[in-house]
Write a protein that holds these residues in place. Structure first.
Motif, PDB file in Angstrom:
ATOM      1  N   PHE A  71       0.726  -1.186  -0.161  1.00  0.00           N
ATOM      2  CA  PHE A  71      -0.008  -0.020  -0.042  1.00  0.00           C
ATOM      3  C   PHE A  71       0.659   1.225  -0.062  1.00  0.00           C
ATOM      4  N   SER A  72       0.235   2.440  -0.463  1.00  0.00           N
ATOM      5  CA  SER A  72       1.072   3.586  -0.435  1.00  0.00           C
ATOM      6  C   SER A  72       0.345   4.622   0.839  1.00  0.00           C
ATOM      7  N   ALA A  73       1.078   5.496   1.016  1.00  0.00           N
ATOM      8  CA  ALA A  73       0.576   6.463   2.021  1.00  0.00           C
ATOM      9  C   ALA A  73      -1.012   6.988   1.730  1.00  0.00           C
ATOM     10  N   SER A  74      -1.144   7.383   0.485  1.00  0.00           N
ATOM     11  CA  SER A  74      -2.389   7.912   0.057  1.00  0.00           C
ATOM     12  C   SER A  74      -3.481   6.668   0.077  1.00  0.00           C
ATOM     13  N   GLU A  75      -3.336   5.642  -0.215  1.00  0.00           N
ATOM     14  CA  GLU A  75      -4.107   4.600   0.149  1.00  0.00           C
ATOM     15  C   GLU A  75      -4.549   4.458   1.574  1.00  0.00           C
ATOM     16  N   ALA A  76      -3.792   4.839   2.525  1.00  0.00           N
ATOM     17  CA  ALA A  76      -3.937   4.731   4.093  1.00  0.00           C
ATOM     18  C   ALA A  76      -5.027   5.965   4.076  1.00  0.00           C
ATOM     19  N   GLY A  77      -4.925   7.230   3.447  1.00  0.00           N
ATOM     20  CA  GLY A  77      -5.900   8.037   3.423  1.00  0.00           C
ATOM     21  C   GLY A  77      -6.162   8.823   5.024  1.00  0.00           C
ATOM     22  N   ASP A  78      -7.262   9.132   5.216  1.00  0.00           N
ATOM     23  CA  ASP A  78      -7.574   9.371   6.668  1.00  0.00           C
ATOM     24  C   ASP A  78      -7.912   8.392   7.572  1.00  0.00           C
ATOM     25  N   ALA A  79      -7.842   7.005   7.200  1.00  0.00           N
ATOM     26  CA  ALA A  79      -8.057   5.848   8.006  1.00  0.00           C
ATOM     27  C   ALA A  79      -6.736   5.764   9.003  1.00  0.00           C
ATOM     28  N   LEU A  80      -5.744   6.037   8.565  1.00  0.00           N
ATOM     29  CA  LEU A  80      -4.345   5.754   9.531  1.00  0.00           C
ATOM     30  C   LEU A  80      -3.520   6.813   9.335  1.00  0.00           C
ATOM     31  N   GLU A  81      -2.817   7.147  10.578  1.00  0.00           N
ATOM     32  CA  GLU A  81      -1.497   7.920  10.680  1.00  0.00           C
ATOM     33  C   GLU A  81      -0.342   7.088  10.012  1.00  0.00           C
ATOM     34  N   VAL A  82       0.293   7.712   9.132  1.00  0.00           N
ATOM     35  CA  VAL A  82       1.381   6.998   8.619  1.00  0.00           C
ATOM     36  C   VAL A  82       2.572   7.723   9.241  1.00  0.00           C
ATOM     37  N   MET A  83       3.545   6.855   9.861  1.00  0.00           N
ATOM     38  CA  MET A  83       4.670   7.465  10.460  1.00  0.00           C
ATOM     39  C   MET A  83       5.695   6.668  10.365  1.00  0.00           C
ATOM     40  N   GLY A  84       6.988   7.038  10.777  1.00  0.00           N
ATOM     41  CA  GLY A  84       8.114   6.048  10.707  1.00  0.00           C
ATOM     42  C   GLY A  84       8.152   5.464  11.937  1.00  0.00           C
ATOM     43  N   LEU A  85       9.146   4.197  12.032  1.00  0.00           N
ATOM     44  CA  LEU A  85       9.099   3.547  13.080  1.00  0.00           C
ATOM     45  C   LEU A  85       9.600   4.297  14.373  1.00  0.00           C
ATOM     46  N   PRO A  86      10.693   4.888  14.250  1.00  0.00           N
ATOM     47  CA  PRO A  86      11.162   5.773  15.438  1.00  0.00           C
ATOM     48  C   PRO A  86      10.271   6.596  16.004  1.00  0.00           C
ATOM     49  N   SER A  87       9.119   7.143  15.121  1.00  0.00           N
ATOM     50  CA  SER A  87       8.124   7.841  15.863  1.00  0.00           C
ATOM     51  C   SER A  87       7.084   7.134  16.580  1.00  0.00           C
ATOM     52  N   ILE A  88       6.952   5.603  16.026  1.00  0.00           N
ATOM     53  CA  ILE A  88       5.883   4.907  16.624  1.00  0.00           C
ATOM     54  C   ILE A  88       6.676   4.299  17.951  1.00  0.00           C
ATOM     55  N   TRP A  89       7.929   4.414  17.818  1.00  0.00           N
ATOM     56  CA  TRP A  89       8.726   3.989  19.281  1.00  0.00           C
ATOM     57  C   TRP A  89       8.538   4.928  20.295  1.00  0.00           C
ATOM     58  N   ARG A  90       8.522   6.078  19.747  1.00  0.00           N
ATOM     59  CA  ARG A  90       8.595   7.219  20.919  1.00  0.00           C
ATOM     60  C   ARG A  90       6.993   7.513  21.280  1.00  0.00           C
ATOM     61  N   LEU A  91       6.340   7.284  20.648  1.00  0.00           N
ATOM     62  CA  LEU A  91       4.726   7.438  20.932  1.00  0.00           C
ATOM     63  C   LEU A  91       4.516   6.375  21.759  1.00  0.00           C
ATOM     64  N   THR A  92       4.952   5.206  21.846  1.00  0.00           N
ATOM     65  CA  THR A  92       4.673   3.939  22.465  1.00  0.00           C
ATOM     66  C   THR A  92       5.442   3.715  23.610  1.00  0.00           C
ATOM     67  N   GLN A  93       6.479   4.583  23.735  1.00  0.00           N
ATOM     68  CA  GLN A  93       7.272   4.155  24.874  1.00  0.00           C
ATOM     69  C   GLN A  93       6.581   4.292  26.139  1.00  0.00           C
ATOM     70  N   GLY A  94       6.924   3.386  26.988  1.00  0.00           N
ATOM     71  CA  GLY A  94       6.311   3.274  28.339  1.00  0.00           C
ATOM     72  C   GLY A  94       4.775   2.798  28.316  1.00  0.00           C
ATOM     73  N   ALA A  95       4.160   2.582  27.010  1.00  0.00           N
ATOM     74  CA  ALA A  95       2.567   2.254  26.949  1.00  0.00           C
ATOM     75  C   ALA A  95       2.576   0.908  27.466  1.00  0.00           C
ATOM     76  N   ARG A  96       1.355   0.552  28.146  1.00  0.00           N
ATOM     77  CA  ARG A  96       0.721  -0.599  28.398  1.00  0.00           C
ATOM     78  C   ARG A  96       0.422  -1.242  26.978  1.00  0.00           C
ATOM     79  N   VAL A  97       0.776  -2.329  26.579  1.00  0.00           N
ATOM     80  CA  VAL A  97       0.443  -3.032  25.292  1.00  0.00           C
ATOM     81  C   VAL A  97      -0.598  -4.222  25.494  1.00  0.00           C
ATOM     82  N   MET A  98      -1.712  -4.303  24.486  1.00  0.00           N
ATOM     83  CA  MET A  98      -2.468  -5.277  24.406  1.00  0.00           C
ATOM     84  C   MET A  98      -2.157  -6.041  23.054  1.00  0.00           C
ATOM     85  N   SER A  99      -2.087  -7.049  22.553  1.00  0.00           N
ATOM     86  CA  SER A  99      -1.935  -7.712  21.332  1.00  0.00           C
ATOM     87  C   SER A  99      -2.921  -8.485  21.325  1.00  0.00           C
ATOM     88  N   LEU A 100      -3.722  -8.574  20.228  1.00  0.00           N
ATOM     89  CA  LEU A 100      -4.800  -9.105  19.895  1.00  0.00           C
ATOM     90  C   LEU A 100      -4.594  -9.829  18.707  1.00  0.00           C
TER      91      LEU A 100
END
Length: 100
Positions: A71-100
């Protein structure tokens, strides 16, 4: 409950979300579970996701994972925020995680 909530989508869940099949049963076991949930009057996974998003939950995908899944970022459209892995890493640092 006052917490920031982020759903990070990858692979099968990502493909289902972008193809509009997220939450639909994929096999016999899931059909039975879905039927049981419906019998209890529970909302579908898609409806719960939409409600969570309307309450401020963030739906996120790693740009590289998006590309790996074809997929491309344009296909993600408004459905998803597209970001790099380092940004996701910072965003989720210290988070409680649930994996389903």
């Amino acid at each position: 409950m006052g917490e920031e909530v982020c759903f990070v989508f990858a692979f099968d869940a990502l493909r289902q979300l972008l193809r509009g099949t997220f939450g639909r049963p994929q096999n016999e076991t899931e059909v039975a579970e879905s039927t049981g949930a419906e019998g209890l009057g529970l909302p579908t996974p898609r409806r719960m996701l939409d409600e969570a998003k309307s309450l401020g939950a963030r739906l996120v995908v790693c740009e590289t994972t998006l590309k790996i899944c074809g997929f491309s970022a344009s296909e993600a459209g408004d459905a998803l925020e597209v970001m790099g892995l380092p940004s996701i890493w910072r965003l989720t640092q210290g988070a409680r995680v649930m994996s389903l």
